[in-house]
Design an enzyme around this catalytic site. Sequence first.
Site, PDB file in Angstrom:
ATOM      1  CB  CYS A  56      -2.510   6.997  -0.233  1.00 12.59           C
ATOM      2  SG  CYS A  56      -1.007   5.630  -0.662  1.00 12.59           S
ATOM      3  CB  CYS A 107       0.328   6.064   2.035  1.00 12.46           C
ATOM      4  SG  CYS A 107       0.763   6.169   0.287  1.00 12.46           S
ATOM      5  CG  ASP A 108      -2.004   7.351   5.025  1.00 12.58           C
ATOM      6  OD1 ASP A 108      -0.627   7.329   5.363  1.00 12.58           O
ATOM      7  OD2 ASP A 108      -2.384   8.337   4.099  1.00 12.58           O
TER       8      ASP A 108
END
Length: 310
Positions: A137, A140-141
């Site tokens: 992701c 997300c990261d």
Amino acid sequence: MSKEIKDIDLVIIGGGPAGLTAAIYAARANMEALLLEDKFIGGQVKNSYTIENYPGFKNISGADLADLMQEQAEEAGANIDEFDIIENVKFNDEERLIETEEAIYRAKTVILATGAVPKKLPIKNEEKFFGKGIHYCAVCDGAMYKDKVVGVVGGGNSALEEAIFLTNFVKKVYIIRRKDSFNGEKSVIDKVMNNEKIEVLFNKDLVDVEGENFVTKAIIKDTKTGEISEVQLEALFGYIGTEPKTAIFREYIKLNEYGYVLTDGNMRTNIKGVYAAGDVREKEYRQITTAVSDGTIAALEAEKFLNKLK
């Protein structure tokens, strides 16, 4: 202490676009319905940096679209239970039971909208470096790798869009593509090919990653010559497809060889009163718009089934 058994018209399992759409229709039909989601509401769409092909929005983030869907469902009267783990289910033509940590729901109808999750990269060191350079992701990261060099594995729209998103943070993105072309939309491909921060490695297959505590390089293989080489990078984001979340009900629901739920055109499964919608279902196209369509049909079919029971 035994769990309370609650009778209910409809239980929707999954809070992505398909499940949220079903919840909206169920609420508007005055059905007693509950949407159960074991993680966050929104599903995979929540992780999309930008969406440009959903009608009504020229450009919207996945998180914003998911929030709007949830808001609409709740304002319509939908009952949504987030982060509620389903422990067990039992389905047959006469009875449909869903057991959570708190209660057992005896549902007249059920809509399976559990969606799918990213496939893990098929490499030896995937588990060792998961979260330490292996990710699935970018939204997300990705910010973890500001001014670093990263890679994206895949060739569809998801891989291409996330590669573009990563350029907001990183110094360079390698796209590792085992074929000599992409499967994405032409407009997205054009953006990738014209982005100076992106370098595409066509005809290259990921063999593994290496490093000590964190990823420091990717080992790749030329799919035409077999030549092995290394790419120095600090993270790899995998976008090689998805796997359906069907393990908990596979004992009762007919699935295809890949684990996707088999339905007819009206979202009906092999069990009466149980429907499937969205990415969990066997179908050719998996888009937000098709998930929304599935959720609509499933909810209308559930309403029809309930009316026959009265």
